[in-house]
Design a protein around this motif. Sequence first.
Motif, PDB file in Angstrom:
ATOM      1  N   THR A  60       0.848  -1.184   0.000  1.00  0.00           N
ATOM      2  CA  THR A  60       0.000   0.000   0.000  1.00  0.00           C
ATOM      3  C   THR A  60       0.890   1.243   0.000  1.00  0.00           C
ATOM      4  O   THR A  60       1.661   1.449   0.949  1.00  0.00           O
ATOM      5  CB  THR A  60      -0.905   0.022   1.249  1.00  0.00           C
ATOM      6  OG1 THR A  60      -1.692  -1.169   1.272  1.00  0.00           O
ATOM      7  CG2 THR A  60      -1.807   1.237   1.247  1.00  0.00           C
ATOM      8  N   VAL A  62       2.195   4.724   0.799  1.00  0.00           N
ATOM      9  CA  VAL A  62       1.856   5.611   1.912  1.00  0.00           C
ATOM     10  C   VAL A  62       2.588   6.947   1.859  1.00  0.00           C
ATOM     11  O   VAL A  62       2.195   7.891   2.542  1.00  0.00           O
ATOM     12  CB  VAL A  62       2.118   4.932   3.282  1.00  0.00           C
ATOM     13  CG1 VAL A  62       1.128   3.810   3.511  1.00  0.00           C
ATOM     14  CG2 VAL A  62       3.546   4.418   3.399  1.00  0.00           C
ATOM     15  N   LYS A 185      -1.398  -0.230  11.332  1.00  0.00           N
ATOM     16  CA  LYS A 185      -1.577  -0.227   9.869  1.00  0.00           C
ATOM     17  C   LYS A 185      -2.571   0.857   9.466  1.00  0.00           C
ATOM     18  O   LYS A 185      -2.330   1.635   8.541  1.00  0.00           O
ATOM     19  CB  LYS A 185      -2.053  -1.600   9.405  1.00  0.00           C
ATOM     20  CG  LYS A 185      -2.456  -1.669   7.953  1.00  0.00           C
ATOM     21  CD  LYS A 185      -3.009  -3.060   7.636  1.00  0.00           C
ATOM     22  CE  LYS A 185      -3.757  -3.056   6.347  1.00  0.00           C
ATOM     23  NZ  LYS A 185      -5.175  -2.831   6.439  1.00  0.00           N
ATOM     24  N   THR A 189      -1.784   4.155   7.122  1.00  0.00           N
ATOM     25  CA  THR A 189      -2.474   4.329   5.830  1.00  0.00           C
ATOM     26  C   THR A 189      -3.455   5.487   5.843  1.00  0.00           C
ATOM     27  O   THR A 189      -3.783   6.023   4.791  1.00  0.00           O
ATOM     28  CB  THR A 189      -3.208   3.025   5.418  1.00  0.00           C
ATOM     29  OG1 THR A 189      -4.119   2.653   6.447  1.00  0.00           O
ATOM     30  CG2 THR A 189      -2.227   1.894   5.165  1.00  0.00           C
TER      31      THR A 189
END
Length: 197
Positions: A60, A62, A185, A189
Amino acid sequence: GTEMVPQIIRGFLNQNIEKDIPFSLNTGITFDLLTDLVKRRLDIVLCSYDEHFQDKVTFTPVATQELVLIVHKDHPLAEQESVNLVDTMIYPHIFFTRTSGLRQVVDGLFEKIKGESKVVFEVAEDQVIAGLVAQNFGIAVVPNMPILKFMDVKALQITAPSWERNFYLAFMKYRYMPPVVADLKEYITAGGLSDLV
């Protein structure tokens, strides 16, 4: 490691003052960190993207980080404030090792200009690369790190080719995540890095 991760931890702990949350931190090159993630030695990883792990790991994005070309302060290119990588091909280069996540990024830059540089060293750690440049062994493309301000190098903005270096939060696709790890997490994010890079 010197700024970003400590600031993430401080921000997360400040949002969870009522909890006693221990952290165990590891540093290393992307390939090694992702290997430890797959082997259950780590819960989550901040790293570069590595296509070798894409089947098992979710990446992901970031944050982004600026890349610069660093040269010794007495190097001919040090007279400039910015550089086109085409103009660096005549000089010896220091590259990241092939297992480094940044190596793929730097290789991609040189592929764009269809250039092949003379690589005199391959090194895993960006601080060691900066140290070699400070001793005038060559020039290098590295992240724009705070430590560069205290070394005998000059950082030049890369005007061409165009590039982007992303940081990713990596975690296993099909593995249970403890609640506190899931909270961290979510914190990262949801913008835990946004003011740091």
